[in-house]
Design a protein around this motif. Sequence first.
Motif, mmCIF file in Angstrom:
data_model
loop_
_atom_site.group_PDB
_atom_site.id
_atom_site.type_symbol
_atom_site.label_atom_id
_atom_site.label_comp_id
_atom_site.label_asym_id
_atom_site.label_seq_id
_atom_site.Cartn_x
_atom_site.Cartn_y
_atom_site.Cartn_z
ATOM 1 N N ASP A 304 -69.267 34.757 34.834
ATOM 2 C CA ASP A 304 -70.394 35.567 35.023
ATOM 3 C C ASP A 304 -71.194 36.324 34.070
ATOM 4 O O ASP A 304 -72.108 36.772 34.042
ATOM 5 N N LEU A 306 -72.692 38.135 30.838
ATOM 6 C CA LEU A 306 -73.869 37.509 30.574
ATOM 7 C C LEU A 306 -73.952 36.713 29.571
ATOM 8 O O LEU A 306 -74.377 35.979 28.480
ATOM 9 N N THR A 310 -73.946 32.488 27.946
ATOM 10 C CA THR A 310 -74.193 32.684 26.938
ATOM 11 C C THR A 310 -73.515 32.271 25.721
ATOM 12 O O THR A 310 -74.254 31.199 24.993
ATOM 13 N N LYS A 333 -74.928 33.320 37.116
ATOM 14 C CA LYS A 333 -75.221 34.326 38.080
ATOM 15 C C LYS A 333 -76.952 34.769 37.011
ATOM 16 O O LYS A 333 -77.992 35.323 37.621
ATOM 17 N N LYS A 334 -76.516 35.805 36.062
ATOM 18 C CA LYS A 334 -77.945 36.099 35.231
ATOM 19 C C LYS A 334 -78.188 35.397 33.937
ATOM 20 O O LYS A 334 -77.122 35.037 33.577
ATOM 21 N N ARG A 335 -79.040 35.466 33.305
ATOM 22 C CA ARG A 335 -79.603 34.962 32.389
ATOM 23 C C ARG A 335 -80.984 35.486 31.560
ATOM 24 O O ARG A 335 -81.575 35.957 32.252
ATOM 25 N N ASN A 336 -80.614 35.364 30.199
ATOM 26 C CA ASN A 336 -81.042 36.192 29.861
ATOM 27 C C ASN A 336 -82.449 35.841 28.654
ATOM 28 O O ASN A 336 -81.506 33.650 28.523
ATOM 29 N N THR A 339 -80.240 33.023 26.552
ATOM 30 C CA THR A 339 -79.577 32.309 27.353
ATOM 31 C C THR A 339 -80.801 30.886 27.489
ATOM 32 O O THR A 339 -80.666 29.315 26.731
ATOM 33 N N SER A 366 -89.425 31.674 36.124
ATOM 34 C CA SER A 366 -88.630 32.886 35.645
ATOM 35 C C SER A 366 -88.946 34.053 35.549
ATOM 36 O O SER A 366 -88.597 34.796 35.677
#
Length: 643
Positions: A304, A306, A310, A333-336, A339, A366
């Motif tokens: 998980d 980030l 990625t 759970k988190k994407r930047n 990603t 998003s």
Amino acid sequence: MKSVTKLTPTNTLASLFSHSFDPNSLRSWLSAITDLSVAGDHTSAFSAFSSFRRLSLLPSPPFFLPLLRSASSLRCLRFGRQLHLLSLRLGFLHNNPFVVSSLVHMYSSCLEIRDARKVFEEAGLFNSLNHVVWTALIAGYIHNGLPHMGFELFRDFVKEEGREAIDAASAVSVLSACSRISDKNAAKFIHGLVYKLCLNMDIGVCNTLMDAYTKGGNDLESARKMFDEMPERDVISWNSIIALYAQNGFSSEALDLYIKMSNNKQVRYNAVTLSVVLLACGQAGALNAGKCVHNQAVRMSLEDNLYVGTALVGMYCKCGRVEMAKRTFNHMKKRNVLTWSALIAGFGMQGRGKEALKVFDGMLQSKIRPNYVTFISVLSACSHAGLLEEGKFWFNSMKRDFCIEPRIEHFGCMVNLLGRAGCLNEAHDLIKGMKIKPDSVVWGSLLSACRVNTNVELAEICAKSLFRLDPRNCGYYVILANIYRDVGRWKDVEKMKHFIKKKDIVKTPGYSMVELKGKIHVFLVGDKRHAQHKDVYIYLEELFVKMEENGYIPDTSSILHDVDEEEKRKLLRVHSEKLAVCFAIIHTANGTPIHVVKNLRMCGDCHNAIKLICKIVRREIVVRDSNRFHVFKDGLCSCGDYW
């Protein structure tokens, strides 16, 4: 108050005064403001100082250090200038180098490097300079994108203060400048000083020196020597050297170092380690190794993370497993923005432009704001899939709707897209209207389109620019010669051959890589160094018999060597991608997909040959060349024969 409560990030200014507090004690105020700043509650630190000043109390020099640190963190230039004015009134610039260095750092952080220099020079008039102040301004220049000025300031520092004044912090700062200067000698000069001052025992200095050698002087050999000679290495040391190999395309070496690091019981790898190793796996197309790293990330509960997530998305995309990349993406759970951009690029490289644009639409839904990298992925996806109208729309939208100025990569994608659609004049007009100077990639894309569309006049315009920009690139001469051949201009074909021979232009050696049971096998043209090359050549001859039965005709257009046709056919038969594909077929079970990575653009003959091979052996064969993915299946390629 006789004691001050230690603040944490959850404490606020309000909680400060819920405890006994002596408002007349400078020590109480300083402790509280320092704790607020250290905890990251910078706004409360400012508020506390305002309350302090309303009591008509005068701060001592130590007050300015946490306050200026907070101003730097928030880039609050207005408050920083107020502190500067107050320090002048109280005379602290005349006798306190630590206040001076904090002011220099504040102005540098706020991108006001001229003001930082002014503070530095004013302090010099009062002999308030020491190595901390010099180091602060050197770091400031680097932070503001002026590494050359930072390096020159370091020279002045050594001249004024003597080399004995150099400490680990100043060495790290100037080495950071060296990593941004394209001069191998700069890093060597600092290395000499580091050695004489025995700073080579400092891990931080050695780590930065490795980075300086590779990024600044492209001297990976010196960086590796530095690493090998280090008396002690930490996780940053290992991460740095692995990253340097991976970023410079030496994937096998990066993976070997990772194995050595894994066997070193004194160092535990972390999220950064896994991220850089995944980069190496992606570059080499080492899917099995990448899966092992993925399993390790799961065991370390870093799936998980980030950056690891990625890197996993990017690795699976570069290995041609975009569906696995999508599953990994969906579990994050988190994407930047990186990603999202990686997944868009993954679909795009396989020619699945519609799906790439669907991912991009999800990104916008998003509320993730795209950056210039995202638009490279989007436009590249449109180019590989031939989505002309969509590509035009997003090229115009990036500046109109997102205030992103097109860079050279965006223009390259658009020229390739327009060329693919046969809009050669429009592509040429786009190049002529560029505000930035077009590079060899842009002109090369148009030249390739001229070959497909047999446009001799425009091809000659492209070639003229390419021969000036990249005169040693054999590929451009070959393409122009083939265009001349297609229209029967044989004298010009001979002219191109003469140029290549006269200028002693040698084609970049091609190689292909294939992974088998976690090991990367590399093949060169006509390679006979591999332990199993005899088996490969025997099977290759068997395949050629079947290919000829299925209509295979050698395409010798990519060879301009002054040899007869029979010799050209012999050279084509042993191209590296053919050898890699044969090796993979021999050593994998029937029906298993094959993945090959090629460092150059695949030639036309290999492209035609592998289309036939995949049909004969009933396998899916994926080849990633320098342009895109080619997914060969049932005698066809996903690129539609345009690459």
